[in-house]
Scaffold this active site. Structure first.
Site, PDB file in Angstrom:
ATOM      1  N   THR A 144       1.767   7.109  13.001  1.00 58.00           N
ATOM      2  CA  THR A 144       0.959   5.875  12.045  1.00 58.00           C
ATOM      3  C   THR A 144       1.742   4.535  12.627  1.00 58.00           C
ATOM      4  O   THR A 144       1.075   3.641  12.860  1.00 58.00           O
ATOM      5  CB  THR A 144       1.054   6.074  10.512  1.00 58.00           C
ATOM      6  OG1 THR A 144       0.933   7.356  10.338  1.00 58.00           O
ATOM      7  CG2 THR A 144       0.470   5.084   9.673  1.00 58.00           C
ATOM      8  N   GLY A 145       2.881   4.805  12.917  1.00 57.96           N
ATOM      9  CA  GLY A 145       3.738   3.512  13.036  1.00 57.96           C
ATOM     10  C   GLY A 145       3.296   3.070  14.601  1.00 57.96           C
ATOM     11  O   GLY A 145       3.056   2.157  14.945  1.00 57.96           O
ATOM     12  N   CYS A 164      14.314  10.555   5.910  1.00 57.71           N
ATOM     13  CA  CYS A 164      14.195  10.038   7.459  1.00 57.71           C
ATOM     14  C   CYS A 164      15.585  10.069   8.394  1.00 57.71           C
ATOM     15  O   CYS A 164      15.617  10.567   9.150  1.00 57.71           O
ATOM     16  CB  CYS A 164      13.435   8.667   7.601  1.00 57.71           C
ATOM     17  SG  CYS A 164      14.407   7.673   6.643  1.00 57.71           S
ATOM     18  N   GLU A 211      11.158  16.640  14.307  1.00 52.16           N
ATOM     19  CA  GLU A 211      11.589  16.203  12.784  1.00 52.16           C
ATOM     20  C   GLU A 211      10.765  17.519  12.097  1.00 52.16           C
ATOM     21  O   GLU A 211       9.697  17.240  11.941  1.00 52.16           O
ATOM     22  CB  GLU A 211      10.952  15.009  12.444  1.00 52.16           C
ATOM     23  CG  GLU A 211      11.354  14.554  11.031  1.00 52.16           C
ATOM     24  CD  GLU A 211      11.095  13.513  10.736  1.00 52.16           C
ATOM     25  OE1 GLU A 211       9.802  12.943  10.755  1.00 52.16           O
ATOM     26  OE2 GLU A 211      11.876  12.317  10.195  1.00 52.16           O
ATOM     27  N   GLU A 225      10.119   1.495  10.224  1.00 52.08           N
ATOM     28  CA  GLU A 225      11.150   2.639  10.112  1.00 52.08           C
ATOM     29  C   GLU A 225      10.411   3.861   9.881  1.00 52.08           C
ATOM     30  O   GLU A 225       9.591   4.416   9.220  1.00 52.08           O
ATOM     31  CB  GLU A 225      11.476   2.162   8.493  1.00 52.08           C
ATOM     32  CG  GLU A 225      12.134   0.800   8.330  1.00 52.08           C
ATOM     33  CD  GLU A 225      13.704   0.838   8.988  1.00 52.08           C
ATOM     34  OE1 GLU A 225      14.090   1.729   9.541  1.00 52.08           O
ATOM     35  OE2 GLU A 225      14.332  -0.352   9.008  1.00 52.08           O
ATOM     36  N   GLY A 253       7.361   5.369   7.900  1.00 48.26           N
ATOM     37  CA  GLY A 253       6.324   6.449   7.814  1.00 48.26           C
ATOM     38  C   GLY A 253       6.588   7.133   9.101  1.00 48.26           C
ATOM     39  O   GLY A 253       7.642   7.110   9.658  1.00 48.26           O
ATOM     40  N   SER A 254       5.549   7.817   9.545  1.00 45.99           N
ATOM     41  CA  SER A 254       5.661   8.587  10.827  1.00 45.99           C
ATOM     42  C   SER A 254       5.363   7.815  11.935  1.00 45.99           C
ATOM     43  O   SER A 254       4.742   6.704  12.044  1.00 45.99           O
ATOM     44  CB  SER A 254       4.315   9.674  10.643  1.00 45.99           C
ATOM     45  OG  SER A 254       2.944   8.995  10.608  1.00 45.99           O
ATOM     46  N   LYS A 259       0.797  -1.265  -0.050  1.00 50.15           N
ATOM     47  CA  LYS A 259       0.026  -0.008  -0.016  1.00 50.15           C
ATOM     48  C   LYS A 259       0.907   1.306   0.043  1.00 50.15           C
ATOM     49  O   LYS A 259       1.556   1.595   1.144  1.00 50.15           O
ATOM     50  CB  LYS A 259      -0.888  -0.128   1.250  1.00 50.15           C
ATOM     51  CG  LYS A 259      -2.290   0.804   1.109  1.00 50.15           C
ATOM     52  CD  LYS A 259      -2.196   2.206   0.940  1.00 50.15           C
ATOM     53  CE  LYS A 259      -1.763   3.283   1.996  1.00 50.15           C
ATOM     54  NZ  LYS A 259      -1.495   4.454   1.715  1.00 50.15           N
TER      55      LYS A 259
END
Ligand code: NAD
Length: 467
Positions: free
Chosen positions: A232-233, A284, A371, A250, A228-229, A175
């Site tokens: 969401t992680g 990142c 970040e 990650e 991702g962020s 996705k």
């Protein structure tokens, strides 16, 4: 150019969205509308997972050499198709030519690397227990793996997870980010044409809540890989925890770049400028927190500022990829004081932010702690190695760090102490071969290198009595 419509890629062919809805994309260099993608929902995800479930066993039963041969052909197809992959990637990211070359080259490299590595390291070992038994271990695939990727290095991050997962005999449902899906769709088509069996690689496009959540929750998805962020992680870690399935995370970073007075200041300053310009800081692992020894602080900042002011939009750095990210970065700059250079948007319709440097930033400030994910560096001065280490680790993240010093012993001492998944001393390279992942809230699990091959496999022990 007229915009196109892209369907999902499921079971070796295009697959229109079951709900019929589409999502727009945007060219960030002009803000003109781009191609439309399928707005995937749970029924599309179910189709893709079902195709993967049917396909994985036959794929896993092939020898590593056979799977490796297909992966080699995918690597060649990616290289041969670089012009079209670049066009698709550029249309929704505005990336520079140099950045695209790097990312697409590395995308092919992932397949080439794991094509070879699986033949040498994809197998278990014999465990000696004396006469009367034969005991051995096997690395076996999970079956269906779900991969969810972000918008900053779209094709590259997909390939980073896909190549080892496929090499080990899994089937994958990807996705991609709803902002940057088309290169991943193209990759799936190329892989099918290169001989990857139908259903082994499927791509469902759409938003996180509509398509991503359905993928993570699907009962036949046995492992997840997420890039991702942090937000969401954290959500996906909860889903994976509830389902008791493994998950690679990650996530983000606020990585330090340490420059000591005895370093090669020219090369160290150039490394800082690369962190500023590469993908416009939307990386990142960008070392965007520059810690400089007090005695050379102002000299190094001058070097960085001089080079930053020569960076050309569209050639040396691109736009911010999404409208939301553009607003977020500009939000950081508003009210942040006077920068040493940059500090606002470039005039024009594109989502460009001027390369920006803030000098002598308070380590407790938002600029130094959060970040930003844009072309923004912050510098802080330190005195002595102990303070440098304290500042380097004064973050909730732990993805990468870079150390520049003329004293290699000190470089290695710091490399061993800094809490980050990878540390580069004096420009040491981090490549497809080097394991990559985070400490602390930068995530867990490792991509790249030999380690990632085994992340996409589960270890089984078989023991046979011989008496
Ligand atoms: P994001 O978390 O918003 O989105 C990433 C992906 O997750 C997208 O495909 C998105 O659609 C999907 N998603 C969003 N919500 C979801 C949900 N509830 N369930 C399932 N899927 C969902 O991140 P982003 O803004 O696209 O990417 C930027 C972030 O990614 C930055 O923080 C950056 O540091 C991080 N990043 C990390 C690495 C790494 O390797 N460590 C690499 C690149 C980017």
């Amino acid at each position: 150019m007229a915009t196109a419509r892209h369907d999902h890629w499921i079971d070796g062919r295009t697959h229109p969205p079951r709900g019929g809805a589409r999502l727009p994309t945007l060219d960030p260099t002009t803000r003109a509308p781009g191609d439309e993608i399928a707005a995937g929902t749970a029924p599309d995800v179910a189709d893709a997972v079902e195709a993967a479930r049917r396909a994985w066993r036959d794929w896993a039963d092939r020898s590593p050499a056979e799977r490796g041969a297909v992966l080699h052909r995918i690597a060649e197809a990616v290289e041969a198709d670089a012009p079209e992959l670049s066009r698709l990637e550029r249309a929704c990211t505005g990336k520079t030519e140099a950045q695209l070359r790097l990312e697409i080259g590395m995308s092919a490299e992932y397949f080439r690397y794991y094509a070879g590595v699986v033949r040498a390291a994809g197998q278990g070992r014999v465990i000696e227990q004396g006469a009367g038994s034969h005991t051995y271990t096997r690395y076996e695939p999970y079956g269906v793996v779900g991969v969810i990727t972000p918008w900053n290095l779209p094709l590259n991050q997909a390939c980073r997870a896909l190549a080892p997962a496929l090499a080990m005999g899994n089937a994958v449902v990807v996705k991609p980010s709803e902002f940057t899906s088309t290169s991943t769709l193209r990759l799936a088509r190329l892989a099918t044409e290169a001989g990857l069996p139908d259903g082994v690689l499927n791509v469902v496009t759409g938003t996180g809540p509509q398509a991503g959540e359905a993928l993570a929750a699907h009962p036949h998805v046995r492992r997840l890989a997420f890039t991702g962020s942090v937000a969401t992680g954290r959500y996906l870690a909860g889903v994976a925890g509830g389902r008791l399935i493994p998950l690679t995370l990650e996530l983000g970073g606020k990585s330090p770049l340490l420059i000591f007075a005895d370093a090669d200041l020219e090369r160290a300053s150039a490394a800082a400028v690369t962190a500023l310009a590469a993908n416009s800081g939307q990386v990142c692992s960008a070392t965007a927190r520059v810690l400089i020894e007090e005695s050379v602080h102002d000299e190094v900042v001058d070097r960085i500022v001089t080079a930053a002011e020569k960076l050309r939009p569209g050639v040396d750095y691109g736009p911010l990829i999404t409208e939301a990210q553009y607003d977020k970065v500009l939000g950081f700059l508003a009210g942040a004081g006077t920068p040493a250079t940059g500090g606002g948007p470039l005039p024009g319709p594109g989502l460009y932010v001027r390369p920006t440097v803030y000098a002598r930033v308070d380590p407790a400030s938002r600029l130094a702690r959060e970040e930003i994910f844009g072309p923004v560096l912050v510098t802080t001065a330190f005195t002595g190695e102990a303070q440098a280490l304290r500042l380097a680790d004064d973050t909730e993240y732990g993805l990468t760090a870079a150390v520049w010093t003329g004293d290699l012993t000190r470089g290695l001492r710091l490399a061993e102490r800094i809490e980050a998944g990878q540390v580069s001393v004096n420009g040491g390279p981090l490549t497809v071969e080097t394991p990559f992942g985070g400490y602390r809230r930068s995530g867990h699990g490792r991509e790249k290198g030999l380690t990632a091959l085994h992340e996409y496999a589960q270890l089984k022990t078989v023991s046979v009595g011989l008496r």
